[in-house]
Design a protein around this motif. Sequence first.
Motif, PDB file in Angstrom:
ATOM      1  N   PRO A  68      22.104  63.047 -15.577  1.00 38.52           N
ATOM      2  CA  PRO A  68      20.689  62.952 -15.952  1.00 38.52           C
ATOM      3  C   PRO A  68      19.805  63.701 -14.949  1.00 38.52           C
ATOM      4  N   PRO A  69      18.686  64.230 -15.398  1.00 41.15           N
ATOM      5  CA  PRO A  69      17.783  64.940 -14.480  1.00 41.15           C
ATOM      6  C   PRO A  69      17.131  63.982 -13.487  1.00 41.15           C
ATOM      7  N   GLY A  70      16.625  64.552 -12.402  1.00 40.80           N
ATOM      8  CA  GLY A  70      15.922  63.747 -11.417  1.00 40.80           C
ATOM      9  C   GLY A  70      16.820  63.261 -10.300  1.00 40.80           C
ATOM     10  N   GLU A  71      16.227  62.511  -9.374  1.00 44.43           N
ATOM     11  CA  GLU A  71      16.975  61.979  -8.243  1.00 44.43           C
ATOM     12  C   GLU A  71      17.741  60.724  -8.664  1.00 44.43           C
ATOM     13  N   TRP A  72      18.876  60.509  -8.014  1.00 42.41           N
ATOM     14  CA  TRP A  72      19.699  59.336  -8.303  1.00 42.41           C
ATOM     15  C   TRP A  72      19.773  58.435  -7.088  1.00 42.41           C
ATOM     16  N   SER A  73      20.049  57.171  -7.348  1.00 38.04           N
ATOM     17  CA  SER A  73      20.228  56.189  -6.282  1.00 38.04           C
ATOM     18  C   SER A  73      21.567  55.490  -6.480  1.00 38.04           C
TER      19      SER A  73
END
Length: 268
Positions: A68-73
């Motif tokens: 998925p796009p964006g930052e991950w945690s």
Amino acid sequence: MLPSPPTELLGAPHGVELEYLATGTGRPVTVFAHGLGGGIADTRPLGSGVPGSKIFIQLRGHGRSAAPPGEWSYADLAADLAAVADFHRADQALGISLGAGALCRLLVDRPDRFRRLVFFLPAVLDTPRTGPSHARLTALLDAIGSGDRDRLAEVIFLEVPAALRATVAARAFVRERADRLLRDGLGAGLAGLTGRVAVPDATALAAVTAPALVIAAAGDELHPVPVAERLASLLPHAQLHVYDQPGVLWTARADLRERISAFLGAPD
């Protein structure tokens, strides 16, 4: 590494499509989560002696799993792990490095989710990676992004004990992993994880009810022994085993597999 048979895809409730491999039959059902840049081929050997059903997951950004796009945690990775575990009604879990961090994050919210737990080479709890570990992971991601096979191979070779790097097995390992990483790539969101913590406050793991086995190796820069020691001290029913040198999958694989299978195959 074992050659991978055909895998399946799960459309997880949180909207991420995840690749997994299911083998074996019956109970217990154990879910396996790999390290950064790893995958099903890395975790399958650890499950070879474990009884029951085994579910090997590809976390987001790896293999055929979505990125998925964006930052991950680590909370995102925990959601991936939980989705596959819940779908297969897994009652045991094993996490390696990144996967161990995802498992820790899952347990913060659901401390009684599993009946038995294995953490192999945990790398981070509530303090970010620093120094050599951060640099090595950044180098891996940069080498994959460059598409330079030789550069990637140099980084992967660092996972092999120096005395074994000239062996046929080591060259085959590096070739297979480099081919897989250049073919599938790694999700861009993984880059940010090298500076993140797995859990906001590791003391929350004191609520975990399951027996746990924590495994570390002396001299492993990516997976410092103090992280494993702290994890084992926080889990109320944990045992810690520290091998005397790094590269356990190369130098002590038979003992490692026996230790894991005996623990996960033990009765309640």
